[in-house]
Design an enzyme around this catalytic site. Structure first.
Site, PDB file in Angstrom:
ATOM      1  CG  HIS A   1      -1.533   6.049  -2.591  1.00 16.98           C
ATOM      2  ND1 HIS A   1      -2.674   5.779  -3.298  1.00 16.98           N
ATOM      3  CD2 HIS A   1      -1.778   5.657  -1.317  1.00 16.98           C
ATOM      4  CE1 HIS A   1      -3.588   5.264  -2.492  1.00 16.98           C
ATOM      5  NE2 HIS A   1      -3.063   5.170  -1.278  1.00 16.98           N
TER       6      HIS A   1
ATOM      7  CG  HIS B   1      -7.752   3.205  -0.244  1.00 17.94           C
ATOM      8  ND1 HIS B   1      -7.058   2.625  -1.260  1.00 17.94           N
ATOM      9  CD2 HIS B   1      -6.868   4.026   0.407  1.00 17.94           C
ATOM     10  CE1 HIS B   1      -5.802   3.069  -1.239  1.00 17.94           C
ATOM     11  NE2 HIS B   1      -5.659   3.926  -0.233  1.00 17.94           N
TER      12      HIS B   1
ATOM     13  CG  HIS C   1      -1.945   1.044   1.279  1.00 18.65           C
ATOM     14  ND1 HIS C   1      -3.122   0.941   1.992  1.00 18.65           N
ATOM     15  CD2 HIS C   1      -1.990   2.274   0.699  1.00 18.65           C
ATOM     16  CE1 HIS C   1      -3.833   2.038   1.868  1.00 18.65           C
ATOM     17  NE2 HIS C   1      -3.165   2.879   1.088  1.00 18.65           N
TER      18      HIS C   1
ATOM     19  CG  ASP D   1      -1.682   5.686   2.710  1.00 21.21           C
ATOM     20  OD1 ASP D   1      -1.989   5.357   1.543  1.00 21.21           O
ATOM     21  OD2 ASP D   1      -2.498   6.218   3.489  1.00 21.21           O
ATOM     22  CG  ASP D   2      -0.134   8.929   0.416  1.00 19.50           C
ATOM     23  OD1 ASP D   2      -0.094   8.874  -0.820  1.00 19.50           O
ATOM     24  OD2 ASP D   2      -1.128   8.576   1.083  1.00 19.50           O
TER      25      ASP D   2
ATOM     26  CD  GLU E   1      -7.607   6.562   4.754  1.00 21.73           C
ATOM     27  OE1 GLU E   1      -8.155   6.528   3.633  1.00 21.73           O
ATOM     28  OE2 GLU E   1      -6.522   7.153   4.966  1.00 21.73           O
TER      29      GLU E   1
HETATM   30  N1  HPA Z   1      -6.776   7.211   1.279  1.00 24.04           N
HETATM   31  C1  HPA Z   1      -7.444   7.511   0.168  1.00 24.04           C
HETATM   32  N2  HPA Z   1      -6.858   7.982  -0.925  1.00 24.04           N
HETATM   33  C2  HPA Z   1      -5.542   8.149  -0.911  1.00 24.04           C
HETATM   34  C3  HPA Z   1      -4.794   7.867   0.208  1.00 24.04           C
HETATM   35  C4  HPA Z   1      -5.443   7.349   1.367  1.00 24.04           C
HETATM   36  O1  HPA Z   1      -4.858   7.054   2.408  1.00 24.04           O
HETATM   37  N3  HPA Z   1      -3.512   8.174  -0.115  1.00 24.04           N
HETATM   38  C5  HPA Z   1      -3.496   8.598  -1.386  1.00 24.04           C
HETATM   39  N4  HPA Z   1      -4.734   8.589  -1.883  1.00 24.04           N
HETATM   40 ZN    ZN Z   2      -3.853   4.714   0.568  1.00 25.63          ZN
END
Ligand code: HPA
Ligand code: ZN
Length: 346
Positions: free
Chosen positions: A27, A205, A25, A286-287, A208
């Protein structure tokens, strides 16, 4: 029970860094560091709303998912050429290799780029070139997963799929990301059904910021094989039992969850609870350029804050391989390397 009593707690940071692992996971647009954003802005003569790297970084104070997404899409606006996409992915893959990531399944958001007039072929070819290079030069296995933006319409997702089909062999699956609340999985039922017919792997996703119902519908309507995040499943005990029984992996992103205020502080994170319930949880970044660290930092901060030991570390790393879309042979080879490290570690 700690099945690795020979590994003391003070050795955990070294163990977490050294253990072979997969990332499921990430991006790729979220790996774009401020320095590279400014370098690409200059290279492409794109103007930015921030005067400096420091000013941009200072804006990374998020209150929820949407406040992050606004700045994340602005950062991605500097990406125009095939080399830009290659350079972004290559920077991530070098970091992944240095953190003992053996395999990574990378999300990308084509609609963020096609909306600015960038051809989807430029995006996919640039990313693919970096993954091919990673295997040859770094020994890292890397695959691509195309994500649909859920704040856009299903028709736009279907159009994006059509545009991507000439590059079908370059990506292994599709996902669903962006603003979760108000955009439930069932909005994308038709496009996911089409992707399933095409033999693509499916993830989404869910859970969250959205409710447990979104996790259920991602499974029942979209027929996804993994849930990205999924941490809100604990609000529905029957759902937790189902996820455990069906061994549906969750790609959990601890630092992201703190930065986007899904949990207040790391000691309040439910990763330990998910593992105790028998879920196939994994740790991911994630990011990483936006949330304060790459994969190993996620492991380190999680283990520093929660009562987790070497057996949890083993389970998480093993889960990361088992939850991947790699071949059974690759998985067995990677798990053997993991076993070897745990045997040797003292
Ligand atoms: N959630 C949803 N969209 C996203 C995320 C996330 O954590 N990171 C990048 N796009
Ligand atoms: Zn994500």
């Amino acid at each position: 029970m700690n099945t690795f009593p020979h590994i003391p707690r003070e050795r955990l940071p070294a163990l977490l860094a050294a253990m072979p692992k997969a990332e499921l996971h990430i991006h790729i647009e979220g790996s774009l560091e401020p320095e590279l954003i400014f370098a690409l802005a200059e290279r492409n003569r794109v103007s930015l709303a921030y005067p400096s790297v420091e000013a941009l970084r200072a804006a990374y104070a998020f209150t929820d998912l949407q406040s992050f997404l606004d700045i994340y899409y602005a950062g991605a606006s500097v990406l125009l050429t095939e080399d830009d996409f290659h350079d972004m992915a290559w920077a991530y893959l070098r970091k992944a290799a240095a953190e003992n990531v053996l395999h990574t399944e990378i999300f990308f958001d084509p609609q963020t780029h096609t909306a600015r007039g960038v051809d989807i072929g430029i995006v996919i070819r640039g990313l693919k070139r970096a993954t091919v290079r990673a295997r040859a030069e770094l020994g890292v296995s890397a695959e691509l997963i195309l994500c649909f933006l859920r704040h856009l319409s299903e028709d736009e997702a279907l159009q994006t799929l059509e545009q991507a089909l000439p590059y079908r062999e370059h990506f292994i699956g599709v996902g669903l990301d962006s603003s979760e609340r108000g955009h439930p999985p069932e909005k994308f039922a038709r496009v996911f059904a089409r992707c399933r017919e095409l033999g693509l792997h499916l993830v989404a996703h869910a859970g969250e910021e959205g409710p447990p119902e979104y996790i259920r519908n991602a499974l029942d309507v979209l027929k996804v094989e993994r849930i990205d995040h999924g941490v809100r499943c604990v609000e529905d005990p029957a759902l937790v039992r189902r996820l455990a029984q069906e061994r549906v992996p969750l790609t959990v992103c601890p630092l992201s969850n703190i930065k986007l205020r899904v949990f207040g502080e790391m000691h309040q994170h439910n990763l330990g609870e998910l593992l105790a319930a028998g879920l196939v949880a994994t740790v991911n970044s994630d990011d990483p350029a936006y949330f304060g660290g790459y994969l190993n930092q996620n492991y380190l901060e999680t283990f520093a804050a929660l009562p987790l030991d070497a057996s949890h570390a083993y389970t998480l790393a093993r889960n990361s391989f088992e939850a991947s879309f790699a071949s059974a042979e690759d998985k067995a080879r990677w798990i053997e390397r993991l076993d070897q490290l745990f045997d040797e570690f003292r």
